[in-house]
Write an enzyme that holds these catalytic residues in place. Structure first.
Site, mmCIF file in Angstrom:
data_model
loop_
_atom_site.group_PDB
_atom_site.id
_atom_site.type_symbol
_atom_site.label_atom_id
_atom_site.label_comp_id
_atom_site.label_asym_id
_atom_site.label_seq_id
_atom_site.Cartn_x
_atom_site.Cartn_y
_atom_site.Cartn_z
ATOM 1 N N ARG A 133 9.599 -0.339 8.296
ATOM 2 C CA ARG A 133 8.530 -1.050 8.987
ATOM 3 C C ARG A 133 7.656 -1.743 7.952
ATOM 4 N NH1 ARG A 133 4.919 2.789 11.311
ATOM 5 N NH2 ARG A 133 3.406 2.169 9.732
ATOM 6 N N GLU A 153 1.682 -2.946 3.616
ATOM 7 C CA GLU A 153 2.613 -2.073 2.909
ATOM 8 C C GLU A 153 3.975 -2.162 3.573
ATOM 9 O OE1 GLU A 153 1.188 1.923 3.177
ATOM 10 O OE2 GLU A 153 1.365 2.016 5.341
ATOM 11 N N ASN A 155 7.143 0.410 4.634
ATOM 12 C CA ASN A 155 7.449 1.827 4.851
ATOM 13 C C ASN A 155 8.954 2.060 4.858
ATOM 14 O OD1 ASN A 155 4.600 2.917 5.810
ATOM 15 N ND2 ASN A 155 4.935 0.952 6.830
ATOM 16 N N SER A 160 7.073 5.422 11.976
ATOM 17 C CA SER A 160 6.874 5.953 13.326
ATOM 18 C C SER A 160 6.366 4.912 14.305
ATOM 19 C CB SER A 160 5.910 7.134 13.264
ATOM 20 O OG SER A 160 4.674 6.714 12.747
ATOM 21 N N LYS A 333 4.018 2.865 -3.545
ATOM 22 C CA LYS A 333 3.040 1.789 -3.728
ATOM 23 C C LYS A 333 3.188 1.131 -5.096
ATOM 24 C CE LYS A 333 1.216 2.707 0.290
ATOM 25 N NZ LYS A 333 2.129 3.799 0.689
ATOM 26 N N LYS A 409 -4.739 2.690 -3.906
ATOM 27 C CA LYS A 409 -3.700 3.384 -3.162
ATOM 28 C C LYS A 409 -2.899 4.307 -4.083
ATOM 29 C CE LYS A 409 -2.848 -0.241 0.312
ATOM 30 N NZ LYS A 409 -1.798 -1.040 0.974
ATOM 31 N N GLU A 413 2.132 8.500 1.928
ATOM 32 C CA GLU A 413 2.289 7.895 3.244
ATOM 33 C C GLU A 413 1.521 8.732 4.259
ATOM 34 O OE1 GLU A 413 3.746 5.061 3.382
ATOM 35 O OE2 GLU A 413 4.611 5.103 1.377
ATOM 36 N N GLY A 414 1.273 8.139 5.440
ATOM 37 C CA GLY A 414 0.734 8.910 6.545
ATOM 38 C C GLY A 414 -0.737 8.722 6.835
ATOM 39 N N ARG A 499 -1.057 -1.754 16.010
ATOM 40 C CA ARG A 499 -2.073 -0.705 15.986
ATOM 41 C C ARG A 499 -3.433 -1.382 15.841
ATOM 42 N NH1 ARG A 499 0.226 2.536 11.014
ATOM 43 N NH2 ARG A 499 0.585 0.363 10.444
#
Length: 524
Positions: A133, A153, A155, A160, A333, A409, A413-414, A499
């Site tokens: 993603r 970024e 992923n 998800s 990153k 950064k 992740e998350g 989002r």
């Protein structure tokens, strides 16, 4: 955002319209699997209730040309990160324990060491699956300039909300079909709602890996976190695999797999034990074709060294990993920052001597570079506006100079891991010099101002709708199955996610509680 219909978004609703729309939205969400498990100290083995996921009542406006650009870029990004994962020397230099980030970041180093051991012993499976993603924001630093697309970024692990993003798009299509949004905006018409079929697209990637493994009765292993509340996002993929491809799924946590996972010493097949009576003919284990990680992206998932060794065990088998350790490292990153340096991107996309005939044009490479903000490593020598303390690198000094327009950064992740703006100087004061290599500095994206939406918190029902100024982040999903002796790449762009969060919230994670699920209304 100069479109005359978007000078104020969303359209005004009366109190009666707002109540009715919220009731329709929350009821539809609960009826159609746009759900979470409720907060609980311990999740029961069998769910006894569900709450609707956090959601936006209106789709968010997004320029049609930028949506098309994001989708077009995904193919190049699929290929780029597949090739990064296949370049062992590059990853060793950037993320490794001997020369790269792994020297100072324990989590990265633990993963890299397992990968190094696998290489030293001889990898069993040379195919990799990535469910990717790529996340973007609209960039509008000045009102008079055109809005552009900038990447947040990329992923490569546990990407998800593919399934729930489709459900969110279907929710907004339903609200339009049901109410016409009460005729509140001429922008809200059927042709401006883009279709989203992410469930089928991501399941197709998993099915392609299963097919490549070529053992029809094998199963796909979903490695999940304990107490996972976002189970429905994962279950929709499971249902699609069974209904469309007749592929069965096994769900286990890493802790469960410490006891249940075994690799046959002769043929390196991965088997997972299930409780007695769940399989026909008295069998108690199944062969695994593909390991799909919805866990393993955070140090919390590895509470003991045995959990890291489990990751090694899974990857020492013939099962195709999604992602492999090297593909997870490729999503770091630091890799994102190194790719922005002169000539690095071109070495992965434009060199026929390395990659054969599959190369990208200078125009395509320019489009990718155009999607990047400025970024640099804290341990790097970079141009600055003034002399700096000799105890600091110029990368740290530049971060101090530019802190009001920066995010720092780490290799995580998350959500919830970044350092923003005013918090940066004091963070740098306390950051040990030896840990600088684990951090990058990235210029902040200036999202358009003045856009609002009605946000409904998870499980909040009709009394929890809040109208607030927001920022919306677009994610484009893709998959790539790659590797083998010829390093071929089969890839596809397969859907999208939106989002939306309050503009004063720095983080964007839905599961972490910062955002709501949303969809798009395209504008010209």
């Amino acid at each position: 955002m100069s479109h005359p219909d978007l000078m104020k978004w969303p359209p005004e609703l009366s109190e009666a319209q707002l109540q009715a729309l919220t009731l329709l939205a929350t009821t539809y969400a609960l009826s159609h699997g746009l759900n979470y498990l409720p907060v609980a100290d311990v999740q029961p083995p069998a769910p006894t209730s569900a709450i609707h996921a956090p959601l936006a009542l209106f789709p968010s406006p997004f320029p049609r040309n930028l949506f098309s650009l994001a989708r077009r870029l995904q193919r190049a990004y699929n290929v780029l990160y597949a090739r990064v994962a296949l370049d062992e020397e590059f990853l060793d230099n950037v993320m490794g324990e001997e020369k790269g980030v792994g020297k100072v970041d324990q989590f990265t180093g633990q993963l890299w060491r397992r990968w190094k051991r696998l290489r030293d012993e001889g990898l069993t499976q040379d195919l990799h699956l990535g469910l990717f993603r790529s996340d973007y924001l609209m960039h509008a630093p000045r009102p008079e300039e055109p809005v552009t697309l900038k990447q947040v970024e990329f992923n490569t692990i546990s990407s998800s909300f593919g399934s729930l993003s489709q459900k969110a798009a279907e929710l907004h299509e339903y609200l339009y079909a049901s109410t016409g949004y009460y005729g509140t905006s001429p922008v809200l018409k059927k042709e401006n709602f883009p279709q989203n079929r992410t469930i089928a697209g991501l399941a197709e990637g998993l099915a392609e890996a299963h097919k490549a493994y070529n053992v029809p009765d094998a199963r796909i292993l979903f490695v999940v976190q304990g107490g996972e509340r976002n189970v429905f996002d994962q279950r929709w993929l499971e249902y699609e695999l069974l209904e469309k491809y007749s592929i069965h799924v096994v769900r286990q946590t890493m802790t469960q797999l410490l006891e249940s996972a075994q690799v046959h010493p002769d043929n390196r097949t991965l088997h997972v034990t299930l409780p007695q009576g769940l399989l026909p003919d008295g069998a108690n284990s199944v062969e695994i074709s593909t390991v799909y990680l919805r866990a393993g992206y955070t140090p919390i998932d590895y509470p003991t060294s045995a959990h890291y060794d489990l990751r090694y065990l899974l990857e020492s088998s013939r099962a195709i990993q999604c992602p492999s350790i090297q593909l997870q490292l490729a999503g770091g990153k630091k890799v994102q920052e190194v790719l922005t340096r002169p000539g690095v991107l071109e070495s992965f996309l434009c060199d026929p001597g390395r990659w054969g005939a599959e190369v990208f044009t200078p125009e395509e490479v320019d489009e990718i570079r155009g999607s990047w903000m400025g970024m640099w490593g804290l341990n790097e020598d970079v141009p600055t506006g003034s002399a700096h303390d000799p105890r600091e690198t110029s990368g740290v000094h530049k971060a101090r100079e530019s802190a009001s327009n920066l995010v720092l950064k780490p290799q995580r992740e998350g959500g919830g891991n970044n350092i923003y703006k005013d918090a940066i100087p004091s963070f740098l004061d306390n950051l040990p010099p030896e840990e600088r290599e684990a951090w990058i500095a990235m210029e902040l994206i200036a999202a358009p101002q003045g856009l609002e939406n009605y946000l409904v918190r998870a499980g909040g029902g009709t009394d929890s709708t809040v109208k607030t100024e927001v920022v919306s982040e677009l994610g484009i999903f893709g998959w790539a199955l790659f590797g083998g002796p010829e390093k071929k790449i089969k890839e596809k762009e397969v859907g999208w996610l939106v989002r939306t969060k309050g503009k004063d919230s720095n983080e964007g994670g839905v599961a972490a509680g910062f955002s709501v699920l949303d969809s798009l209304i395209l504008i010209d």
